[in-house]
Design an enzyme around this catalytic site. Structure first.
Site, PDB file in Angstrom:
ATOM      1  N   ASP A 472       0.831  -1.209   0.000  1.00  0.00           N
ATOM      2  CA  ASP A 472       0.000   0.000   0.000  1.00  0.00           C
ATOM      3  C   ASP A 472       0.870   1.266   0.000  1.00  0.00           C
ATOM      4  OD1 ASP A 472      -2.312   1.502   0.159  1.00  0.00           O
ATOM      5  OD2 ASP A 472      -3.114   0.445   1.901  1.00  0.00           O
ATOM      6  N   ASP A 536     -10.816   2.064  -3.387  1.00  0.00           N
ATOM      7  CA  ASP A 536     -11.444   1.759  -2.101  1.00  0.00           C
ATOM      8  C   ASP A 536     -12.962   1.803  -2.225  1.00  0.00           C
ATOM      9  OD1 ASP A 536      -9.131   1.289  -0.799  1.00  0.00           O
ATOM     10  OD2 ASP A 536      -9.103   3.130   0.385  1.00  0.00           O
TER      11      ASP A 536
HETATM   12  C1  DGJ Z   1      -5.879   1.901   1.911  1.00  0.00           C
HETATM   13  C2  DGJ Z   1      -6.257   0.701   1.086  1.00  0.00           C
HETATM   14  O1  DGJ Z   1      -6.765   1.101  -0.147  1.00  0.00           O
HETATM   15  C3  DGJ Z   1      -7.256  -0.132   1.875  1.00  0.00           C
HETATM   16  O2  DGJ Z   1      -7.679  -1.227   1.104  1.00  0.00           O
HETATM   17  C4  DGJ Z   1      -6.612  -0.590   3.166  1.00  0.00           C
HETATM   18  O3  DGJ Z   1      -5.558  -1.459   2.878  1.00  0.00           O
HETATM   19  C5  DGJ Z   1      -6.125   0.617   3.960  1.00  0.00           C
HETATM   20  N1  DGJ Z   1      -5.295   1.469   3.172  1.00  0.00           N
HETATM   21  C6  DGJ Z   1      -5.373   0.180   5.178  1.00  0.00           C
HETATM   22  O4  DGJ Z   1      -4.821   1.215   5.843  1.00  0.00           O
END
Ligand code: DGJ
Length: 768
Positions: A472, A536
């Site tokens: 991430d 997301d």
């Molecule tokens: C952002 C990501 O897009 C989410 O899926 C998740 O992993 C969060 N970060 C976790 O902090």
């Protein structure tokens, strides 16, 4: 195929031909780029006719070409102050004159070489290098053109070498191409967190249009992928060009019609904060740009781009390899979990048929919320007393692969790493650095930071047999330090070193790229990480729009999509689990919600969804994609993935109308002479969606949102419409199959389709 022909060069890639002319003043110009053609004997017929030196034209070399002005040429590289008044693709600043004038010296056709320090798509077939120089300034420029095995894509980059006094590069585009013809439109993809890949279509006029990313990464603000198409070009027909960069950093794209109606297109590193100094003997290589032409509409472009990414971009280890169905705990637990809770999710995930359990954020350091812990990659034993190894082994015993989340490029000020090494974080040294999500970015231009990240991540990967990593990256850059003048670019080179080392040390681990969703979704990251978390936003309707945008340049096999809670966290909009599945299943299917709060009926529905997906995974991940209609031109987004055996069609509606029109399926790419069995994927509709109308058919009276109807809904649902039968491929492609009419307020039966606003359906067409 790349070949020298009289007057220039021919490059053949897939169904396209590019002709490059070296003209009478030794400038390389584009003579043709379009549908594949028979090799011409010479380029004479393709030359730009400069009949007269018009009005104010600046004559480049009156003796050699009395009427020629650079302004009218389709220059492959442009520098200012010699009569080309369009936007320069290369801007140099030296010690003596600002004029740089590159002319052709020689060429080489060779076995392709990878770009230094930058990702290079594999299986490149041939490479043409046009060697240019400005002898007066003692600077050389090389234009590189690459072809790839069985691909319609051409790669293109620029190399500058200084043989004279020190000079600064202020702008160096990877690609400039000048296209002839009026009526072009720009299709680009803008966005933000939770709203990536929004499609814009702009008719081009004589203004200069540019878009970019200046966040430090390729970003969701503007994806580097864009399309130039003719106004009349649709998904099914017409000419269009696709462009992308194999790069993950700040980028810049520019399109401009000249007064002569020539469309200048550029893409490369963003000039913001970019000043590369070259001492004598030093070189600079731009990232690779890729381009393709389709005369088969946008779907044709999609096919070439998808094949290219599948065959040449993603790591070879994962090319055309089935991706597992993931269960990810993030939206189910966020950071509030312990071993017991995870074990329970593991059991439930295994029971519905998930193949990989991914533990997301919150397993390390003092990470109980997003204010602390980033940078400290040691397991939190209070949450996981048996460590990552213990959990990994539990997951393996339940028959699934195990995946783990990292965000290695970041640090929270409240972390042991920051307390020990504040200098590891990006800061300009004189201002208080801005925080984003309570974190700072680590400075990957520093070798000691890269070593820290590699060691910390590899220590965890060595501690247990981990199968999958979600990598991430959750903030944009700010407060960059004063250094070489190429900070942003050096960061990306540092990142490629880090991910290059880790992925080559652990070649069997499947890495998923993520940046708050799709904030760094590009061909650079995909060169190391074989799939990417798209957004997301898992609301099925928003997600359908996002995927419809992304799929124009990126294949289904890299698009990671999850079914999440019915009320999406991002929109607070409620759509059914089936709608979520219908949208998620064209791509890589996953689940991300609290399985512990679902009814038996819902879990059994998930089990059926996953079984359906596994039975048709090949076509869902690697099938040929066709966009049949979009929400801009119809009430439905309808798309299809097909292979020789079958086709899966997914259909999502926007706002339903009270008197809906009769719709038919217009499938694409089937065998017209073959017979197909078509069938809707049966879905159960929640009783509560029928409101008080249920009272017409029930012997008892139920309150609209009463406890009784909620109780009954746990066990009883309504079947969706039926649609099943046999038809020829020609019939299915010609509109022979009529969809049941949408619900219109007067009666429900198996011939009425109650999709509801933002609903979806899935259809399977199986060749008999
Ligand atoms: C952002 C990501 O897009 C989410 O899926 C998740 O992993 C969060 N970060 C976790 O902090």
């Amino acid at each position: 195929m790349i070949k020298q022909i009289s007057g220039g060069f021919i490059i053949e890639a897939g169904n396209s031909t590019m002709l490059l002319e070296v003209n009478e003043v030794q400038k390389p110009v584009l003579a043709y780029y379009g549908p594949k053609m028979k090799e011409p004997e010479s380029l004479t017929a393709f030359k730009t006719p400069y009949g007269t030196a018009m009005g104010t034209a600046t004559l480049y070399d009156e003796k050699k070409a009395p009427t020629l002005t650079l302004d009218q040429l389709n220059l492959e590289i442009s520098t200012p102050y010699k009569g080309d008044y369009g936007s320069p693709s290369l801007l140099l600043e030296g010690q003596s004159s600002p004029v740089y004038d590159f002319v052709y010296q020689s060429f080489e056709i060779r076995k392709p070489e990878p770009l230094p320090e930058l990702p290079s798509p594999h299986d490149a077939e041939e490479e043409l290098v046009l060697k240019l120089a400005d002898p007066a300034q003692k600077v050389e420029a090389e234009l590189h053109y690459l072809t790839y095995k069985d691909s319609g894509v051409i790669g293109r980059y620029l190399k500058i070498t200084n043989q004279g006094e020190p000079l600064d590069i202020r702008k160096a585009m990877s690609l400039q191409i000048i296209l002839d013809g009026e009526g072009f439109e720009l299709v680009n993809f803008y966005g933000t967190w939770s709203g990536e890949f929004q499609k814009d279509i702009t008719p081009l006029n004589h203004l200069r249009y540019s878009f970019d990313s200046t966040t430090g990464s390729s970003s969701a603000r503007h994806n580097p992928y864009f399309i130039i198409k003719k106004k009349e070009t649709s998904y099914q027909a017409g000419g269009c060009y696709g462009f992308n960069l194999v790069y993950s950093g700040n980028h810049y794209e520019e399109v401009e019609y000249s007064s002569f109606d020539k469309l200048r297109v550029q893409t490369g590193i963003s000039p913001l904060g970019f000043k590369k100094t070259l001492q004598k003997g030093e070189s600079f290589v731009t990232p690779l740009a890729v381009l393709t032409f389709s005369d088969q509409g946008l779907n044709g472009l999609i096919h070439v781009m998808h094949d290219f990414v599948n065959a040449h971009v993603v790591p070879q280890e994962f090319a055309y390899k089935a991706r597992p169905v993931v269960f990810n705990n993030w939206e189910g637990t966020f950071m509030k979990f312990n071993e017991r809770k995870l074990h329970s999710l593991v059991r439930k995930a295994a029971a519905i048929g998930a193949e990989c359990f991914v533990l997301d954020d919150g397993w390390f350091g003092k990470r109980n919320n997003d204010k602390a812990g980033l940078g400290d990659w040691t397991v939190n034993k209070r949450k996981l007393p048996h460590g990552i190894k213990g959990l990994c082994s539990y997951v393996h015993k339940k028959g699934m692969k195990f995946g783990l989340w990292f965000e290695p490029e970041m640090v929270n000020p409240d972390s042991d790493l920051f307390r020990a090494h504040p200098e590891y974080a990006i800061q300009d040294g004189i201002h208080q650095p801005c925080l984003a999500r309570n974190q700072l970015t680590l400075d990957l231009t520093k070798p000691e930071v890269r070593t820290y990240i590699i060691d910390a991540v590899e220590a965890v990967l060595k501690s247990a047999p981990i199968d999958f990593v979600k990598w991430d990256y959750n903030r944009n850059m700010s407060d960059i330090p004063m250094n070489s003048g190429t900070f942003f670019h050096d960061y990306i080179l540092g990142l490629y070193q880090v991910v290059g080392k880790i992925t080559s040390d652990f070649p069997k681990i499947l890495f998923e790229n993520c940046a708050s969703g799709g904030n760094r979704c590009d061909l650079g990251m995909l060169s190391y990480f074989a799939q990417t978390w798209v957004s997301d936003d898992t609301d099925s309707f928003e997600r359908a729009k996002i995927q419809d945008g992304m799929v124009l340049g990126y294949p289904l096999s890299v698009m990671s999509n999850h079914v999440s809670a019915k009320i999406s966290n991002q929109m607070l909009r409620k759509t059914s689990f089936d709608s979520k599945f219908d949208v998620a299943c064209l791509g890589i299917l996953g689940y991300e919600l609290d399985l512990g709060s679902l009814s038996k009926k819902e879990l059994s529905n998930f089990k059926q969804q996953i079984a359906f997906y596994k039975a048709h995974r090949e076509v869902c991940q690697f099938g040929t994609y066709e966009q049949i209609s979009t929400l801009e031109d119809s009430s439905f987004s309808t798309k299809e993935a097909h292979n020789a055996k079958e086709a899966v069609v997914s259909r999502t509606v926007g706002i339903c109308r009270p008197v809906p029109s009769q719709e038919s399926l217009f499938a694409i790419g089937l065998d017209p002479n073959a017979d197909y069995h078509y069938a809707i994927r049966r879905e159960d509709l929640d009783l509560r969606r029928f409101g008080t109308i249920v009272n017409y058919v029930l012997p008892i009276h139920l309150k609209e949102e009463g406890a009784l109807i909620s109780f009954i809904a746990k066990f009883k649902s309504m079947p969706c419409e039926t649609l099943e039968g046999d038809m020829s491929g020609a019939g299915l492609m010609g509109g022979g199959l009529k969809f049941p009419m949408l619900w219109n307020g007067t009666g429900y039966s198996d011939k009425v389709s109650f999709m509801g606003d933002f609903g979806s359906r899935l259809y399977l067409l199986s060749r008999k």
